[in-house]
Motif scaffolding. Structure first.
Motif, PDB file in Angstrom:
ATOM      1  N   TRP A  89       0.839  -1.198   0.000  1.00  0.00           N
ATOM      2  CA  TRP A  89       0.000   0.000   0.000  1.00  0.00           C
ATOM      3  C   TRP A  89       0.873   1.246   0.000  1.00  0.00           C
ATOM      4  CZ3 TRP A  89      -5.191  -0.306  -0.630  1.00  0.00           C
ATOM      5  CH2 TRP A  89      -5.802  -1.535  -0.382  1.00  0.00           C
ATOM      6  N   ILE A  90       0.457   2.235  -0.766  1.00  0.00           N
ATOM      7  CA  ILE A  90       1.155   3.523  -0.836  1.00  0.00           C
ATOM      8  C   ILE A  90       0.229   4.594  -0.273  1.00  0.00           C
ATOM      9  CG2 ILE A  90       2.194   5.248  -2.358  1.00  0.00           C
ATOM     10  CD1 ILE A  90       2.909   2.995  -4.275  1.00  0.00           C
ATOM     11  N   THR A  91       0.726   5.356   0.699  1.00  0.00           N
ATOM     12  CA  THR A  91      -0.059   6.418   1.320  1.00  0.00           C
ATOM     13  C   THR A  91       0.173   7.721   0.561  1.00  0.00           C
ATOM     14  OG1 THR A  91       0.191   5.335   3.473  1.00  0.00           O
ATOM     15  CG2 THR A  91      -0.538   7.629   3.477  1.00  0.00           C
ATOM     16  N   HIS A  92      -0.873   8.243  -0.070  1.00  0.00           N
ATOM     17  CA  HIS A  92      -0.763   9.496  -0.818  1.00  0.00           C
ATOM     18  C   HIS A  92      -1.134  10.701   0.034  1.00  0.00           C
ATOM     19  CE1 HIS A  92       0.081   7.578  -4.664  1.00  0.00           C
ATOM     20  NE2 HIS A  92      -0.892   6.715  -4.421  1.00  0.00           N
ATOM     21  N   ALA A  93      -1.949  10.500   1.044  1.00  0.00           N
ATOM     22  CA  ALA A  93      -2.346  11.558   1.968  1.00  0.00           C
ATOM     23  C   ALA A  93      -2.886  10.888   3.215  1.00  0.00           C
ATOM     24  CB  ALA A  93      -3.399  12.477   1.338  1.00  0.00           C
ATOM     25  N   VAL A  94      -3.067  11.659   4.262  1.00  0.00           N
ATOM     26  CA  VAL A  94      -3.606  11.084   5.499  1.00  0.00           C
ATOM     27  C   VAL A  94      -4.990  10.510   5.225  1.00  0.00           C
ATOM     28  CG1 VAL A  94      -4.353  11.589   7.833  1.00  0.00           C
ATOM     29  CG2 VAL A  94      -2.296  12.669   6.936  1.00  0.00           C
ATOM     30  N   GLY A  95      -5.143   9.221   5.493  1.00  0.00           N
ATOM     31  CA  GLY A  95      -6.423   8.557   5.272  1.00  0.00           C
ATOM     32  C   GLY A  95      -6.673   8.113   3.847  1.00  0.00           C
ATOM     33  N   HIS A  96      -5.666   8.186   2.962  1.00  0.00           N
ATOM     34  CA  HIS A  96      -5.861   7.829   1.545  1.00  0.00           C
ATOM     35  C   HIS A  96      -4.718   6.917   1.100  1.00  0.00           C
ATOM     36  CE1 HIS A  96      -7.139   8.297  -2.655  1.00  0.00           C
ATOM     37  NE2 HIS A  96      -5.854   8.445  -2.939  1.00  0.00           N
ATOM     38  N   CYS A  97      -5.034   5.665   0.760  1.00  0.00           N
ATOM     39  CA  CYS A  97      -4.030   4.677   0.353  1.00  0.00           C
ATOM     40  C   CYS A  97      -4.451   4.001  -0.937  1.00  0.00           C
ATOM     41  CB  CYS A  97      -3.846   3.609   1.437  1.00  0.00           C
ATOM     42  SG  CYS A  97      -3.171   4.222   2.978  1.00  0.00           S
ATOM     43  N   GLU A  98      -3.436   3.571  -1.699  1.00  0.00           N
ATOM     44  CA  GLU A  98      -3.677   2.852  -2.947  1.00  0.00           C
ATOM     45  C   GLU A  98      -2.781   1.627  -3.027  1.00  0.00           C
ATOM     46  OE1 GLU A  98      -3.155   5.334  -6.340  1.00  0.00           O
ATOM     47  OE2 GLU A  98      -5.006   6.471  -6.032  1.00  0.00           O
ATOM     48  N   SER A  99      -3.295   0.604  -3.697  1.00  0.00           N
ATOM     49  CA  SER A  99      -2.513  -0.600  -3.971  1.00  0.00           C
ATOM     50  C   SER A  99      -2.928  -1.146  -5.322  1.00  0.00           C
ATOM     51  CB  SER A  99      -2.731  -1.655  -2.881  1.00  0.00           C
ATOM     52  OG  SER A  99      -2.001  -2.839  -3.169  1.00  0.00           O
ATOM     53  N   LEU A 100      -2.085  -2.002  -5.881  1.00  0.00           N
ATOM     54  CA  LEU A 100      -2.376  -2.673  -7.143  1.00  0.00           C
ATOM     55  C   LEU A 100      -2.465  -4.174  -6.890  1.00  0.00           C
ATOM     56  CD1 LEU A 100       0.032  -0.786  -9.587  1.00  0.00           C
ATOM     57  CD2 LEU A 100      -2.453  -0.595  -9.509  1.00  0.00           C
ATOM     58  N   LEU A 101      -3.543  -4.772  -7.350  1.00  0.00           N
ATOM     59  CA  LEU A 101      -3.683  -6.227  -7.319  1.00  0.00           C
ATOM     60  C   LEU A 101      -3.383  -6.753  -8.716  1.00  0.00           C
ATOM     61  CD1 LEU A 101      -4.556  -8.885  -5.925  1.00  0.00           C
ATOM     62  CD2 LEU A 101      -6.877  -8.399  -6.725  1.00  0.00           C
ATOM     63  N   ALA A 102      -2.261  -7.441  -8.851  1.00  0.00           N
ATOM     64  CA  ALA A 102      -1.894  -8.028 -10.141  1.00  0.00           C
ATOM     65  C   ALA A 102      -2.539  -9.404 -10.283  1.00  0.00           C
ATOM     66  CB  ALA A 102      -0.377  -8.145 -10.259  1.00  0.00           C
ATOM     67  N   PHE A 103      -2.944  -9.729 -11.507  1.00  0.00           N
ATOM     68  CA  PHE A 103      -3.549 -11.029 -11.773  1.00  0.00           C
ATOM     69  C   PHE A 103      -3.067 -11.544 -13.122  1.00  0.00           C
ATOM     70  CE2 PHE A 103      -6.375  -8.023 -13.842  1.00  0.00           C
ATOM     71  CZ  PHE A 103      -6.707  -8.649 -15.036  1.00  0.00           C
ATOM     72  N   SER A 104      -3.143 -12.844 -13.287  1.00  0.00           N
ATOM     73  CA  SER A 104      -2.841 -13.473 -14.581  1.00  0.00           C
ATOM     74  C   SER A 104      -3.944 -14.466 -14.906  1.00  0.00           C
ATOM     75  CB  SER A 104      -1.481 -14.177 -14.552  1.00  0.00           C
ATOM     76  OG  SER A 104      -1.510 -15.291 -13.672  1.00  0.00           O
ATOM     77  N   THR A 105      -4.130 -14.720 -16.187  1.00  0.00           N
ATOM     78  CA  THR A 105      -5.140 -15.673 -16.642  1.00  0.00           C
ATOM     79  C   THR A 105      -4.473 -16.832 -17.359  1.00  0.00           C
ATOM     80  OG1 THR A 105      -5.454 -14.437 -18.702  1.00  0.00           O
ATOM     81  CG2 THR A 105      -6.872 -13.858 -16.844  1.00  0.00           C
ATOM     82  N   ASP A 106      -5.264 -17.865 -17.652  1.00  0.00           N
ATOM     83  CA  ASP A 106      -4.676 -19.082 -18.218  1.00  0.00           C
ATOM     84  C   ASP A 106      -4.177 -18.915 -19.647  1.00  0.00           C
ATOM     85  OD1 ASP A 106      -7.091 -18.844 -19.464  1.00  0.00           O
ATOM     86  OD2 ASP A 106      -7.874 -20.793 -18.872  1.00  0.00           O
ATOM     87  N   ASN A 107      -4.515 -17.806 -20.320  1.00  0.00           N
ATOM     88  CA  ASN A 107      -4.012 -17.581 -21.677  1.00  0.00           C
ATOM     89  C   ASN A 107      -2.793 -16.673 -21.698  1.00  0.00           C
ATOM     90  OD1 ASN A 107      -5.242 -15.213 -20.974  1.00  0.00           O
ATOM     91  ND2 ASN A 107      -6.467 -15.010 -22.847  1.00  0.00           N
ATOM     92  N   GLY A 108      -2.197 -16.389 -20.528  1.00  0.00           N
ATOM     93  CA  GLY A 108      -0.971 -15.605 -20.469  1.00  0.00           C
ATOM     94  C   GLY A 108      -1.164 -14.123 -20.258  1.00  0.00           C
ATOM     95  N   ASN A 109      -2.389 -13.662 -20.115  1.00  0.00           N
ATOM     96  CA  ASN A 109      -2.623 -12.243 -19.901  1.00  0.00           C
ATOM     97  C   ASN A 109      -2.273 -11.851 -18.461  1.00  0.00           C
ATOM     98  OD1 ASN A 109      -3.769  -9.557 -20.433  1.00  0.00           O
ATOM     99  ND2 ASN A 109      -5.409 -10.222 -19.064  1.00  0.00           N
TER     100      ASN A 109
END
Length: 752
Positions: A232-252
Motif C-alpha cells: 500500500w502507498i499512502t498518498h495523503a492522510v487517510g488515503h491509500c492505494e494498492s495494485l492487485l496483479a492477476f494473470s489468466t490461463d491464456n498468459g494475460n
C-alpha cells in the motif's frame, strides 16, 4: 559453510511455487504440502518454559548457533466438504482435484486480527474449497481450528464458481497516530469465471472472527491463475492505494487499482470512529495474452521507487514498473533464464519457487524447481544477470553451486549427477544472505514406484555468504527506524534478522558495545500528548467498548512505544548471550532503562484513562485505581506522571471514604515490586504483568517473548477466578483490551 537448520520433513509438495514457503506476520514459516500446512517458528527471541520441538545439531562448526524450531501443523480433512455436481451440473464445474483432495495454496493474513492478537490462515484445496483457520491456545505448537467455511459464504453471497487462487493484502498505513484499531486488509479470491472476489475479516466478540463479502470484479473470460498484492502507498492522510496483479490461463497479466479512504464517522468517544470506503478500478493489461502460462507472480518493494512486479513464464523473467518521479527505469524488462547445469534435471524452463530481494546488494534472488538459483543485479536502475564484480559470490553460478554443496553436505549417502534437489519453496530468512528453502531429493531416471509415505523433504536454513560487521550494525539501526504500528506484525517478526546475526559466537562480543549504543537511543515520548475527554454519560453500554478500544489504541498504537519494546527484546537477548560479567551488567542497565521507560508510558496511559472515567468509578473499582497510583509514585517515576497520579488520588479521596485495608493497599505482599510479590515467610508469587495483582490462579497466559504472565480476560460469570480486589469492570476491560505483552509486544500463549 554453516548450516543453521537441517530438518527432514516426511511429506510431499504437490504445488511448488513462490508461496509454498512464506512468512506470516507472527514470525512463523508456513510450508504448504500435499496434506497439511507445516507451521515452523524459529526460537530466537522466544523465551518461556517450553523448549523447542526441534533443535538441529548442525551449525556449530563455524561459530554459529543452530536454530531451534517450534512446530505445529494444520491438517484439514481429506474428504470433500462441498459436492460440486450436486451444486452445479455444468461441465465447467468439474473439479478433478476432488478425487484425491490436497492443498493447493495458503494465504496468511496480517497479524493482530484475532481476539488473541494473531493472524489467521486461509487455505485453498484441490476441490476449490476455501477455509479459514486460527490458532487456539498456543499458536507455536498447539492446535489450529477451522473457524469458517469460506466456500459456503461465497455460495450464499457471491458466485458458485470454483476458486483457483487467493492472496491477502497487508495492512495500509493511513498516516494517523496513534494507529487506529481497524482491519483494512483484504482477501482476494480468483475463480474460473475470470472474476476476483474481495473479502474482509471481522473480529467477533463470541469467536475468533469471520470473513465478510465486499465486492466482485469481473476481469476476464478465462481462469484466474495468479494473484498478488502490491504494498500500500499512502498518498495523503487517510488515503491509500494498492495494485492487485492477476494473470489468466491464456498468459494475460493485468491489474486492479484498489483505493481506500478512511473517514472519521464520530468523535464522541475517547478515540475517533472510522469508516472505510473502497474503490476498484481495472487497469489496462501489461502483458497481452500469448498462450504462454504464467508460472509465478509477485511484487518486490524497493526503497525510493515504485514497486516492481515480477512475473515469469517458462524460460523468461518479466519485470514491470509504473513510471516514478525518480530517475529510474519503468515499463517492462524481459530477462531470459539460463540453465545452470548442476544435475540431469537442470532446465531453465522449470517454474519459479522463490523470490527474495537483497536490499544492500540491490539484487533479486530466484530459485527454480530444478534446484538452481538465479540472481538479477542492479534491480533499481538497470536489471541485468551480470554481477557488478567478477567472482562475486552473489551470482547465479555461485549460488547454484553453493546450494548443490549444501545438498551434498546434508546427504549422508552422497550425491551424483543423477540426483536432483527439487526446490518446492524458498524465502529469505533475514532479507540478506540467509535463505530458508525446502527440497526433495529425486532421481528422474529412476522410474520405480515410490509410496507417498516414502517421500521425504529437507528443510534447510543457511547463509550463502558472510555479512560484514558494518552491515549487521546497519541492520540493527534500521530495525528501529521509521517504525509503523499499522502492519500489526509481531516484534519477533521485525527482529528476526537481527536476532539471528547476534547469535554468532565470533561476532557478538565485537558488536555488543555498538549495539548497546543503538539501543540506548530511545525515541521521544509520544504518550505525553494524549488528551482524553472526561466521560459524562454515566456507566452505559457505550462506555465499555469505547474504553477497551481506546486502551488498545493507545497501548499499542504509538510508534515510540513499539520501538521501546523492540529495543527491550534485543537488550534482553544480549544479556542472555553475553559471557563477560562487565558487559552483561551494561546490558542489564540498558534493559532496565528501557523497561522503566515502557512502564512509565503504560502507567501514563492508564492514569489518563482513569482520570477520564472518574465520574463512573465505584467503590469496588478503587483497589485497582489506587494500585496504579502507587506504581506511578514509586521512586524513579517522572515528575509529570507522579503529579497526574497524585491528582487522581486526591480526586478519589475527595469522592470516597477509603479504608486502606478494604482498598487492598495493606496486603501481606507490599507493592514495592511490580513483577513479583514476597510474603514474610519468603514465598514468592508472580504478579500479573497487566494489572500487578498476584497470580493466584492457573488461568493465566504467558508471553512468548519475555515469559511474563498475565491474567486471562474473564467474562462476568467467571469473575470469581480473579482475586477479590480485582473484580472490577475496569480490570475486565483492561485484560480484554491487552492482547499482546505490554513490555515486549509479542503474543501470549496458554500453556495449560
Amino acid at each position: 559453510m554453516a548450516i543453521y537448520t537441517s530438518l527432514a520433513v516426511p511429506t510431499v509438495i504437490l504445488n511448488p511455487s513462490e508461496r509454498c514457503l512464506q512468512w506470516s506476520g507472527d514470525g512463523q514459516a508456513c510450508i504448504t504440502t500435499k496434506a497439511a500446512v507445516h507451521i515452523m517458528t524459529p526460537d530466537p527471541g522466544i523465551n518461556f518454559s517450553t523448549s523447542p520441538d526441534i533443535k538441529a545439531p548442525r551449525g556449530e562448526e563455524q561459530g554459529e548457533q543452530s536454530l531451534g524450531w517450534f512446530r505445529t501443523m494444520i491438517e484439514p480433512a481429506r474428504a470433500q466438504t462441498h459436492m460440486w455436481p450436486s451444486i452445479c451440473q455444468d461441465w465447467g464445474a468439474i473439479t478433478l482435484g476432488s478425487l484425491d483432495v490436497s492443498l493447493r495454496e495458503v494465504a496468511c493474513s496480517p497479524s493482530n486480527l484475532t481476539s488473541r492478537g494473531r493472524c489467521v490462515i486461509c487455505i485453498l484445496n484441490s476441490n476449490a474449497e476455501v477455509s479459514l483457520w486460527a490458532a487456539a491456545k498456543n499458536h507455536l505448537k498447539g492446535e489450529w481450528t477451522n473457524i469458517q467455511d469460506v466456500t459456503g459464504l461465497l455460495l450464499n453471497t457471491a458466485s458458485s464458481e470454483d476458486i483457483m487462487r487467493l492472496a491477502w493484502s497487508k495492512q495500509p498505513d493511513y498516516g494517523i497516530t496513534p494507529t487506529p484499531i481497524l482491519d483494512s486488509s483484504m482477501l482476494a479470491l480468483g475463480n474460473r469465471a475470470g472474476c476476483v472476489e474481495f473479502l474482509r475479516f471481522n473480529r467477533n466478540s463470541d469467536s475468533e472472527g469471520s470473513l465478510s463479502y465486499i465486492h466482485t470484479e469481473t476481469l476476464s473470460d478465462h481462469w484466474i491463475t495468479h494473484l498478488s498484492w502490491a504494498p500500500w502507498i499512502t498518498h495523503a492522510v487517510g488515503h491509500c492505494e494498492s495494485l492487485l496483479a492477476f494473470s489468466t490461463d491464456n498468459g494475460n497479466v493485468g491489474m486492479v487499482k484498489v483505493t481506500q479512504n478512511l473517514q472519521s464517522s464520530s468523535n464522541a468517544g475517547f478515540v475517533p470512529e472510522y469508516t472505510t470506503s473502497v474503490v476498484f478500478d481495472v487497469q489496462s493489461s501489461i502483458c497481452e495474452a500469448d498462450k504462454r502460462s504464467v508460472t509465478a507472480l509477485t511484487w518486490v518493494q524497493l526503497p525510493g521507487r515504485n514497486p516492481i512486479l515480477v512475473y515469469t513464464k517458462p524460460g523468461l523473467v518479466h519485470l514491470w514498473s509504473s513510471p516514478s518521479s525518480e530517475s529510474t527505469w519503468y515499463g517492462t524488462r524481459v530477462l531470459p533464464l539460463q540453465t545452470q547445469k548442476l544435475s540431469v534435471g537442470s532446465s531453465a524452463i522449470s517454474p519459479i519457487t522463490g523470490v527474495s530481494y537483497v536490499l544492500y546488494r540491490d539484487a533479486l534472488i530466484l530459485s527454480l524447481f530444478d534446484g538452481s538459483f538465479h540472481v538479477i543485479h542492479n534491480m533499481s536502475m538497470d536489471p541485468t544477470w551480470s554481477p557488478p564484480l567478477a567472482g562475486d559470490i552473489l551470482s547465479s553460478a555461485e549460488l547454484s553451486r553453493a546450494s548443490r554443496a549444501l545438498f551434498a553436505k546434508v546427504t549422508p549417502a552422497g550425491i551424483s549427477y543423477l540426483d536432483v534437489n527439487k526446490i518446492g519453496g524458498m524465502a529469505s530468512y533475514d532479507s540478506q544472505s540467509s535463505i530458508i528453502w525446502i527440497y526433495e531429493a529425486v532421481r528422474p531416471v529412476d522410474f520405480s514406484y515410490k509410496y507417498e509415505a516414502q517421500h521425504e523433504c529437507m528443510l534447510l536454513t543457511a547463509p550463502f555468504w558472510q555479512l560484514d560487521d558494518e552491515t549487521v550494525l546497519r541492520t540493527a539501526s534500521e530495525a528501529f527506524a521509521d517504525i509503523s504500528c499499522a502492519s500489526g506484525s509481531a516484534p519477533i517478526h521485525h527482529l528476526r534478522a537481527l536476532m539471528l546475526h547476534l547469535r554468532s559466537n565470533a561476532r557478538f562480543a565485537a558488536l555488543l558495545p555498538q549495539v548497546l549504543e543503538i539501543l540506548s537511543q530511545a525515541p521521544p515520548n509520544q504518550t505525553t500528548s494524549i488528551v482524553l475527554p472526561s466521560w459524562t454519560q454515566g456507566l452505559n453500554d457505550d462506555l465499555r467498548p469505547q474504553l477497551r478500544k481506546s486502551l488498545a489504541t493507545h497501548l499499542f498504537g504509538w510508534p515510540n512505544l513499539l520501538s521501546l519494546r523492540m529495543r527491550l527484546s534485543i537488550a534482553d537477548q544480549c544479556w542472555k548471550l553475553c559471557k563477560d560479567p562487565k558487559m552483561q551488567a551494561q546490558c542489564g542497565q540498558v534493559a532496565q532503562g528501557l523497561l522503566a521507560a515502557i512502564s512509565h508510558c503504560v502507567l501514563r496511559i492508564l492514569v489518563r484513562h482513569l482520570r477520564a472515567i472518574i465520574p463512573v468509578i465505584a467503590a469496588h473499582d478503587i483497589p485497582f485505581v489506587l494500585r496504579e497510583v502507587v506504581q506511578s509514585l514509586l521512586p524513579g517515576s517522572p515528575q509529570d506522571l507522579a503529579d497526574e497520579a497524585q491528582a487522581l488520588s486526591d480526586t478519589l479521596t475527595a469522592s470516597f471514604s477509603i479504608d486502606p485495608a478494604v482498598a487492598g493497599l495493606h496486603e501481606h505482599f507490599p507493592l514495592c515490586d511490580i513483577t513479583r510479590a514476597t510474603c514474610p515467610n519468603g514465598h514468592t508469587w508472580a504478579r500479573c504483568s497487566i494489572t500487578s495483582f498476584i497470580l493466584s490462579t492457573s488461568k493465566v497466559r504467558t508471553c512468548i517473548g519475555c515469559s511474563r504472565k498475565a491474567l486471562l480476560p474473564f467474562a462476568a460469570p467467571d469473575e470469581s477466578q480473579l482475586p477479590a480486589v480485582a473484580q472490577s469492570w475496569i480490570v475486565r476491560d483492561l485484560l480484554e483490551a491487552v492482547q499482546r505483552c505490554l513490555f515486549c509486544g509479542n503474543s501470549f500463549v496458554e500453556i495449560v
